[in-house]
Design a protein around this motif. Structure first.
Motif, PDB file in Angstrom:
ATOM      1  N   ILE A 136      49.072  42.475 102.142  1.00  6.44           N
ATOM      2  CA  ILE A 136      49.830  43.026 101.023  1.00  6.44           C
ATOM      3  C   ILE A 136      51.075  43.732 101.551  1.00  6.44           C
ATOM      4  CG2 ILE A 136      49.783  44.633  99.077  1.00  6.44           C
ATOM      5  CD1 ILE A 136      46.748  44.338  99.074  1.00  6.44           C
ATOM      6  N   ASN A 142      54.543  49.686  94.880  1.00  4.00           N
ATOM      7  CA  ASN A 142      53.082  49.785  94.966  1.00  4.00           C
ATOM      8  C   ASN A 142      52.591  50.646  96.123  1.00  4.00           C
ATOM      9  OD1 ASN A 142      53.750  48.189  97.120  1.00  4.00           O
ATOM     10  ND2 ASN A 142      52.410  46.480  96.597  1.00  4.00           N
ATOM     11  N   GLU A 146      47.389  54.914  94.182  1.00  6.28           N
ATOM     12  CA  GLU A 146      46.990  54.101  93.033  1.00  6.28           C
ATOM     13  C   GLU A 146      47.536  52.683  93.141  1.00  6.28           C
ATOM     14  OE1 GLU A 146      48.356  56.227  89.623  1.00  6.28           O
ATOM     15  OE2 GLU A 146      46.605  57.544  89.538  1.00  6.28           O
ATOM     16  N   ARG A 149      45.542  50.711  95.709  1.00  2.45           N
ATOM     17  CA  ARG A 149      44.234  50.333  95.137  1.00  2.45           C
ATOM     18  C   ARG A 149      44.358  49.121  94.214  1.00  2.45           C
ATOM     19  NH1 ARG A 149      42.448  54.129  90.503  1.00  2.45           N
ATOM     20  NH2 ARG A 149      44.247  52.993  89.660  1.00  2.45           N
ATOM     21  N   ASN A 150      45.337  49.173  93.336  1.00  2.00           N
ATOM     22  CA  ASN A 150      45.515  48.072  92.373  1.00  2.00           C
ATOM     23  C   ASN A 150      45.898  46.771  93.067  1.00  2.00           C
ATOM     24  OD1 ASN A 150      44.957  49.941  90.379  1.00  2.00           O
ATOM     25  ND2 ASN A 150      47.117  50.304  89.871  1.00  2.00           N
ATOM     26  N   ALA A 151      46.738  46.873  94.085  1.00  2.00           N
ATOM     27  CA  ALA A 151      47.174  45.671  94.791  1.00  2.00           C
ATOM     28  C   ALA A 151      46.013  45.025  95.545  1.00  2.00           C
ATOM     29  CB  ALA A 151      48.303  46.020  95.763  1.00  2.00           C
ATOM     30  N   ASN A 153      42.720  45.270  94.819  1.00  2.00           N
ATOM     31  CA  ASN A 153      41.747  44.710  93.866  1.00  2.00           C
ATOM     32  C   ASN A 153      42.270  43.446  93.190  1.00  2.00           C
ATOM     33  OD1 ASN A 153      39.933  46.736  94.456  1.00  2.00           O
ATOM     34  ND2 ASN A 153      40.571  48.040  92.757  1.00  2.00           N
ATOM     35  N   ALA A 154      43.586  43.351  93.038  1.00  2.00           N
ATOM     36  CA  ALA A 154      44.161  42.159  92.406  1.00  2.00           C
ATOM     37  C   ALA A 154      43.975  40.917  93.273  1.00  2.00           C
ATOM     38  CB  ALA A 154      45.643  42.380  92.122  1.00  2.00           C
ATOM     39  N   GLU A 155      43.861  41.105  94.586  1.00  3.81           N
ATOM     40  CA  GLU A 155      43.689  39.970  95.493  1.00  3.81           C
ATOM     41  C   GLU A 155      42.290  39.354  95.408  1.00  3.81           C
ATOM     42  OE1 GLU A 155      45.894  38.521  97.643  1.00  3.81           O
ATOM     43  OE2 GLU A 155      47.432  39.729  96.648  1.00  3.81           O
ATOM     44  N   LYS A 156      41.282  40.163  95.078  1.00  9.42           N
ATOM     45  CA  LYS A 156      39.889  39.693  94.994  1.00  9.42           C
ATOM     46  C   LYS A 156      39.518  38.911  96.247  1.00  9.42           C
ATOM     47  CE  LYS A 156      39.960  39.458  89.942  1.00  9.42           C
ATOM     48  NZ  LYS A 156      39.769  38.605  88.733  1.00  9.42           N
ATOM     49  N   THR A 160      36.840  45.764  97.925  1.00 11.67           N
ATOM     50  CA  THR A 160      37.123  46.499  96.693  1.00 11.67           C
ATOM     51  C   THR A 160      37.627  47.888  97.059  1.00 11.67           C
ATOM     52  OG1 THR A 160      35.428  45.317  95.446  1.00 11.67           O
ATOM     53  CG2 THR A 160      36.150  47.432  94.555  1.00 11.67           C
TER      54      THR A 160
END
Length: 459
Positions: A136, A142, A146, A149-151, A153-156, A160
């Motif tokens: 990332i 980003n 926060e 964290r969002n970046a 989790n968006a990758e999956k 986590t």
């Protein structure tokens, strides 16, 4: 037809009542059609009961014709914290089992940040979790706690991220947790600055990660042998047996045995379904000499055909295998045509012996449902009896066709009756008018004679 209440006003006769009586008399001609249709419908319902009994027997026979019915295994545990699932390849036996460790997913946590929304620096964050990885780019869009964290989790991509508010001076911490348990899914985290000095606070956050939960494999001891698994499920350690651990505990006993109750239940269900069908056929062909009431299908050729084919299927003997017929399993045909498990010890011996012999007798030698075993042959007979072109279905369709014809005849006759009654009504109306005119004339003549007599002094 509505009652005619205006007739008879002129004549004083009950012409309306007479017309209703004539209507009722004419409609007696419809009764034979109604009775014939009711008799046909009763037969159709009787055939439906017979087909329902055949379908129930077909379902019971289908279970016996499925080799999986004879492959079932059951398991019992003397303790808790462990679940067991078995397949037909599991070997009966007793095992001493102990859950020593549960699998864990690794968790890493950064140091605390006062403001979770504040920018922390720029660069590239790379994370590897077992066979998964992500990369990332962190920039002004980003690079807050926060945003990171969002970046992630968006990758999956096998990891986590979450934020934990410690409630102390250390503020908020970013926690990274592997999505998979076990030591093969440990996390490897690397941060690279975008340019010299641009990493800012991110350099220290990802350099000094703290392991809060250690990656751990599950461990299970079976008969003194240690087994390991990346998850809490042990699928291949014991053939045909899957163990799933949920809690560490003391040693317990696992017993794997053949599920004879299901097999015996399938045999008993077959006997019950067959006897129910025999009872239905007996009721449909019965005759009570005292009341002179006969069953709906007494003497019916289609039902006799069903009885004949079923008797032939039951009497058939297998030329190969340990069991030749139902009697070898203790099942006998009674005088009333029903089956009875007369010698249950024979079935118990078959269930506790070589189960392949029992499966071969009922389900044949194929690995899937076939027609070379007792149940397969009987199932083929039942399929033909219930086929759309069978004698039963042809009989039902024939009765339905007759009823349709009766409905058409009924409609034609009813129309004719209405025309006859209408003719009567017209004739009665004319009679009523004629009598009314005659009464009026009679009254007038009487009045004239009375007036003449008065003039002549004859009163």
């Amino acid at each position: 037809m509505a009652a005619i209440t205006s007739l008879g006003v002129g004549s004083g006769l009950d012409l309306s009542g007479l017309l209703n009586q004539l209507d009722s008399a004419e409609r007696l001609k419809l009764q034979p059609l109604t009775q014939q249709k009711a008799a046909n419908q009763s037969k159709i319902s009787a055939y439906g009961r017979l087909q329902g009994g055949l379908s129930s027997l077909q379902a019971a026979v289908g279970r016996l014709n499925d080799p999986k019915t004879f492959e079932g295994m059951s398991s019992t545990l003397s303790g808790s914290g462990l679940a067991v699932a078995t397949t037909s390849s599991a070997a009966p036996g007793t095992y001493q089992v102990k859950v020593d460790k549960l699998a864990q997913a690794q968790s890493l946590a950064t140091g605390g940040v006062d403001d979770r929304a504040a920018p922390l620096g720029t660069g590239t964050l790379a994370i590897t979790a077992g066979d998964s990885s992500l990369s990332i780019t962190l920039d002004e869009s980003n690079n807050s706690l926060e945003g990171i964290r969002n970046a992630i989790n968006a990758e999956k991509a096998g990891v986590t991220a979450s934020i934990v508010n410690t409630g102390t001076d250390t503020g908020s911490r970013l926690v990274l947790t592997s999505d998979q348990t076990g030591t093969a899914s440990t996390l490897d985290v690397t941060f690279t600055e975008a340019s010299s000095g641009s990493g800012g606070q991110l350099n220290s956050l990802f350099l000094d990660l703290e392991q809060t939960v250690e990656a751990q494999d599950a461990e299970l001891t079976v008969n003194g042998i240690t087994l390991t698994s990346q998850s809490n499920t042990f699928e291949d350690s014991l053939e045909g047996i899957t163990l799933t651990a949920s809690a560490v505990g003391e040693q317990q006993t696992l017993t794997i045995s053949r599920d004879t109750s299901t097999m015996k239940g399938a045999v008993n269900n077959f006997i019950e379904a067959y006897n129910t069908l025999v009872g239905t056929m007996s009721s449909l062909t019965s005759y009570n000499a005292e009341t002179r009431v006969a069953g709906e299908l007494l003497g019916d050729a289609a039902l006799r055909g069903v009885q004949s084919q079923l008797r032939s299927a039951l009497a058939g003997l297998s030329e190969e295998g340990a069991y030749k017929g139902l009697s070898d399993l203790g099942i006998s045909l009674q005088l009333d045509g029903k089956l009875k498990l007369e010698k249950p010890e024979r079935l118990d011996a078959a269930l506790s012996g070589n189960i392949t012999d029992l499966s071969t007798f009922f389900a044949g030698t194929s690995s899937v449902s076939s027609t070379d075993g007792f149940a397969g042959k009987l199932g083929s007979t039942l399929t033909s009896l219930l086929d759309s072109n069978s004698a039963l279905n042809r009989s039902v369709e024939g009765l339905k066709t007759r009823n349709k014809g009766l409905d058409e005849r009924y409609a034609r006759m009813e129309s004719g009756i209405e025309q006859v009654v209408e003719r009567y009504r017209s004739q009665f109306a004319q009679l009523d008018s004629l009598i009314a005119n005659m009464n009026a004339t009679s009254t007038y003549v009487s009045q004239q004679f009375d007036a003449l007599n008065a003039q002549l002094g004859r009163e």
